[in-house]
Design a protein around this motif. Sequence first.
Motif, mmCIF file in Angstrom:
data_model
loop_
_atom_site.group_PDB
_atom_site.id
_atom_site.type_symbol
_atom_site.label_atom_id
_atom_site.label_comp_id
_atom_site.label_asym_id
_atom_site.label_seq_id
_atom_site.Cartn_x
_atom_site.Cartn_y
_atom_site.Cartn_z
ATOM 1 N N LEU A 27 0.820 -1.208 0.000
ATOM 2 C CA LEU A 27 0.000 0.000 0.000
ATOM 3 C C LEU A 27 0.856 1.261 0.000
ATOM 4 N N SER A 28 1.989 1.233 0.688
ATOM 5 C CA SER A 28 2.909 2.378 0.630
ATOM 6 C C SER A 28 3.431 2.548 -0.789
ATOM 7 N N LEU A 29 3.757 1.436 -1.434
ATOM 8 C CA LEU A 29 4.248 1.487 -2.809
ATOM 9 C C LEU A 29 3.174 2.032 -3.746
ATOM 10 N N LEU A 30 1.967 1.472 -3.659
ATOM 11 C CA LEU A 30 0.901 1.861 -4.581
ATOM 12 C C LEU A 30 0.479 3.313 -4.384
ATOM 13 N N SER A 31 0.371 3.746 -3.134
ATOM 14 C CA SER A 31 -0.072 5.124 -2.885
ATOM 15 C C SER A 31 0.952 6.127 -3.408
ATOM 16 N N TYR A 308 10.179 -2.471 12.057
ATOM 17 C CA TYR A 308 9.110 -3.048 11.239
ATOM 18 C C TYR A 308 8.429 -1.963 10.408
ATOM 19 N N GLY A 309 8.057 -0.873 11.083
ATOM 20 C CA GLY A 309 7.401 0.217 10.367
ATOM 21 C C GLY A 309 8.345 0.927 9.421
ATOM 22 N N LEU A 310 9.615 1.059 9.803
ATOM 23 C CA LEU A 310 10.593 1.753 8.974
ATOM 24 C C LEU A 310 10.848 1.015 7.665
ATOM 25 N N VAL A 311 11.117 -0.278 7.772
ATOM 26 C CA VAL A 311 11.494 -1.058 6.588
ATOM 27 C C VAL A 311 10.341 -1.146 5.590
ATOM 28 N N THR A 312 9.130 -1.464 6.069
ATOM 29 C CA THR A 312 8.008 -1.693 5.156
ATOM 30 C C THR A 312 7.567 -0.417 4.445
ATOM 31 N N THR A 313 7.372 0.657 5.204
ATOM 32 C CA THR A 313 6.877 1.894 4.573
ATOM 33 C C THR A 313 7.959 2.569 3.742
ATOM 34 N N LEU A 314 9.198 2.583 4.232
ATOM 35 C CA LEU A 314 10.270 3.265 3.511
ATOM 36 C C LEU A 314 10.595 2.551 2.202
ATOM 37 N N CYS A 315 10.739 1.233 2.249
ATOM 38 C CA CYS A 315 11.070 0.486 1.027
ATOM 39 C C CYS A 315 9.939 0.586 0.004
ATOM 40 N N GLY A 316 8.698 0.378 0.467
ATOM 41 C CA GLY A 316 7.565 0.478 -0.454
ATOM 42 C C GLY A 316 7.417 1.864 -1.035
ATOM 43 N N GLY A 317 7.578 2.888 -0.179
ATOM 44 C CA GLY A 317 7.418 4.260 -0.638
ATOM 45 C C GLY A 317 8.475 4.682 -1.640
ATOM 46 N N ILE A 318 9.730 4.302 -1.400
ATOM 47 C CA ILE A 318 10.813 4.677 -2.319
ATOM 48 C C ILE A 318 10.591 4.044 -3.686
ATOM 49 N N ILE A 319 10.220 2.769 -3.706
ATOM 50 C CA ILE A 319 9.957 2.096 -4.981
ATOM 51 C C ILE A 319 8.804 2.785 -5.716
ATOM 52 N N GLY A 320 7.741 3.147 -4.973
ATOM 53 C CA GLY A 320 6.610 3.848 -5.579
ATOM 54 C C GLY A 320 7.007 5.197 -6.152
ATOM 55 N N LEU A 321 7.833 5.945 -5.402
ATOM 56 C CA LEU A 321 8.275 7.256 -5.869
ATOM 57 C C LEU A 321 9.107 7.152 -7.145
ATOM 58 N N LEU A 322 9.917 6.111 -7.231
ATOM 59 C CA LEU A 322 10.781 5.951 -8.399
ATOM 60 C C LEU A 322 10.017 5.432 -9.617
ATOM 61 N N LEU A 323 9.049 4.537 -9.371
ATOM 62 C CA LEU A 323 8.308 3.939 -10.489
ATOM 63 C C LEU A 323 7.214 4.851 -11.032
ATOM 64 N N GLY A 324 6.612 5.679 -10.161
ATOM 65 C CA GLY A 324 5.495 6.533 -10.582
ATOM 66 C C GLY A 324 5.802 7.386 -11.806
ATOM 67 N N PRO A 325 6.896 8.175 -11.794
ATOM 68 C CA PRO A 325 7.202 9.009 -12.969
ATOM 69 C C PRO A 325 7.537 8.192 -14.213
ATOM 70 N N MET A 326 8.027 6.966 -14.035
ATOM 71 C CA MET A 326 8.419 6.152 -15.191
ATOM 72 C C MET A 326 7.259 5.371 -15.785
ATOM 73 N N VAL A 356 5.639 13.334 1.492
ATOM 74 C CA VAL A 356 4.633 12.318 1.822
ATOM 75 C C VAL A 356 5.313 11.035 2.279
ATOM 76 N N LEU A 357 6.416 10.665 1.608
ATOM 77 C CA LEU A 357 7.153 9.454 2.009
ATOM 78 C C LEU A 357 7.651 9.568 3.439
ATOM 79 N N THR A 361 6.466 7.147 6.468
ATOM 80 C CA THR A 361 7.505 6.404 7.201
ATOM 81 C C THR A 361 7.433 6.713 8.692
ATOM 82 N N LEU A 362 7.249 7.980 9.020
ATOM 83 C CA LEU A 362 7.118 8.351 10.432
ATOM 84 C C LEU A 362 5.891 7.696 11.064
ATOM 85 N N VAL A 363 4.799 7.640 10.276
ATOM 86 C CA VAL A 363 3.593 6.985 10.784
ATOM 87 C C VAL A 363 3.882 5.514 11.077
#
Length: 769
Positions: A27-31, A308-326, A356-357, A361-363
């Motif tokens: 969900l972090s990745l998709l959002s 747990y919260g750091l790894v899941t949200t940060l990894c998903g969010g970074i991938i989403g941020l990089l893939l979105g523009p492409m 937003v990332l 991640t903080l959440v």
Amino acid sequence: MMTKILIRKNLRDLRSDFSEFFSIFALSLLSLLVFSGLMSVSNGMKYEFNDWAQKSSLADEWISVRNSDGATNLLKQSSVKQLQKQYVFNTYIGTNAEKKMIQTVVVNNNSVSKPYVVPGSDFSATKKGVWIDSNFASKNNYKVGHKIKLSLSGSEREYKVKGLIESPNFIGYTGPTNDIIANHSKYGYILTNSQTMPAFKNKTNQILVTGKNGFSTSALKKSIESSLGSSVISISNRSEYGNVSKYVDKSNSLEKLSIMFCLILFSLVVLITETTMSRLVNNQRSIIGLFRALGLSKLSIVAHYGMYGLVTTLCGGIIGLLLGPMTIARLILNKQKPLYNMPFWKIRTSNLGWDVLIFLTLVGVMTAVFSVAKILNNTPASILQPRAVKGTPKNLFEIFPNFWARLKWDSKWVMRDKSRTKSKELIGIIGVVGSLELLITSFGIQQSLNQTNSNTFGEVFQYSNEIKVNTDASPAKLNKVMSRLDGDHQRIEQISTNIRTSRAQMLTTGTIVSPGLYVKLPLVTGGLATLNSKNGVYVSNLIANKLGIQKGSNVEVNSTVMSKKEILPVLGVVKVSTPQGIYLSSKTWKNIGEAFTVTSIFTSQNINGKMKNSAAINQVNTLSGNRQDANKVLGSFQSVIVLLIIFSLFLGWFILYNLGMLNFSERYREYATMRVLGFRLNEVRSVIVKDNLFTWLMGTIIGVPVGMLFLQVYVGIADTNTNEFFVHISLVRIVIAVAIILINVLITSLVVARQVKRIEMASALKSVD
């Protein structure tokens, strides 16, 4: 040594609770994928527009005038930096069978809104020749150096093509009659000078103005009005001038769509993250107590679970941020390119995505930290004790004893449990409401946009063929065309019209209608407008709302084709999508002393090839073709809608699954007790299903009206100065959205019920006393 053990435990937990952690990751990745994709398109469109506007000295105001008297005084105004006088008119290229309408702009200098030359020589106000719209040239195979013939005042003259251009004045140009979508094969524009066309040397009907830095739009307009006086017909800034505002509106719409959609998406991601992390931490309560008993510091335990919260949200969010523009950004940007005459298209990421990332991640980290910190406030011995079962207060239904007595035991169990865990139940209802809201919006906006176009070209306009008339043709040739239609026609004149009230003004479209059957204007109050017998105008709903116009108001109407401005009463407000503006009868038009010059003819007659070759006809469009063109404009919104549907389905599943697993983790001792007492698995499953069904029911009761309200706002984002869309959603689509959430509820209930079979009774009921 202890650090390595904790890291190994992190990896082991990530593997054993993979589905829960993956839901947060996904969900972090998709959002972020959707948000960064949409924002990078909007950001890129705005950046390239602003950059080109600065380089080309794009006008701040476009002034339609009857003459240029007062232009010298205007240049002396402290708010005015530059001005450019020009004469704009329509001409034609090609034979009668292949007539192509060209908007021609004759300038004496080109200090404002300078064109971008694709190939060819730079535009010059002194060298003879013409510079042609590059999109029109591409479709019609015109090259630099070619000679073209233009029809001017009934005669053809030959001009040499000096260059192919894209002008910032024509970014959203769709033809002289403001068609729905640009048809580059039939419409284009030409920029030339008074050396090439000396007949227009002293003629001016448009003035372009740029303002000095620090002066507001209102100050600039006041300077224009005071200098030009009664010669002014209309003043339009970049957000009002149709050829530019269409592009600005679209970039703003994409930004609003991304923010509105992602606000809900992010809220639900936060909800899922909070419930998932809380459940994972509470499930390991005994392990946390053991860590403290062994002397592990609170800081180490907090850092361990915060990972747990750091790894899941940060990894998903970074991938989403990089893939979105492409991915998403490229898809949507490619949908925009055919709609606008813009030479520069780039995707530019927005820093807001990284903000937003960081927030997500903080959440993720803080929900885990708060959950474990709450447990660590107790002593190790207290932590190792099972959590005390809360007392069950009376619920609302127990107030009615007769009703309560008729309920089955599993329904009573569910009602009492929900009254004990109100906050968790509220989270579940919010999750269902959010998922249903997105589904209703995604299904509704798709139907709303398509249905609005279908109503416009089918109910408001009911012709079979639309004949675009050559206004330079002689009346005899036009009458000959109409005689072949056997009286089956309705004549239309569309003009650029400025509407002014006591509060504001707006440049829009005036539609003058002769008596006939093919234009039916629905009133917002119900019924149809009657134009033929009344002297006054009807105003489209969008324009009425923007200018504060109501039935019975008076509006000032002004146009370049009018001999003088007129104040006319408003007969009513009409609910039409396009064209936006005013509607009046040809009788009213003639009563105020204006000539009715036909620009289009609506008919149900077939138009044969011989008629199409008439000098009085420029183009013939079908109603179905116009509807298809209108639907093409919605292509970029349809892409967003598909994404909305996909993410709504994902959200619905993840939210309900996480809530179901949270319920199981909190009640597994109760489920184990029920099994030990002899309850069959089906009976326990019944409790789980009814529990989730109650949450679904409450969420549906709230979610449907909330979804309808959100749909209303979302559809409004698609509105522009030239189009308004109306909410349409069938009961079937609402039922489908509700059913999708229900199916998710049932599936997650069965998944949770399977966990009951795996409960080890002895360990579940064992006390640590």
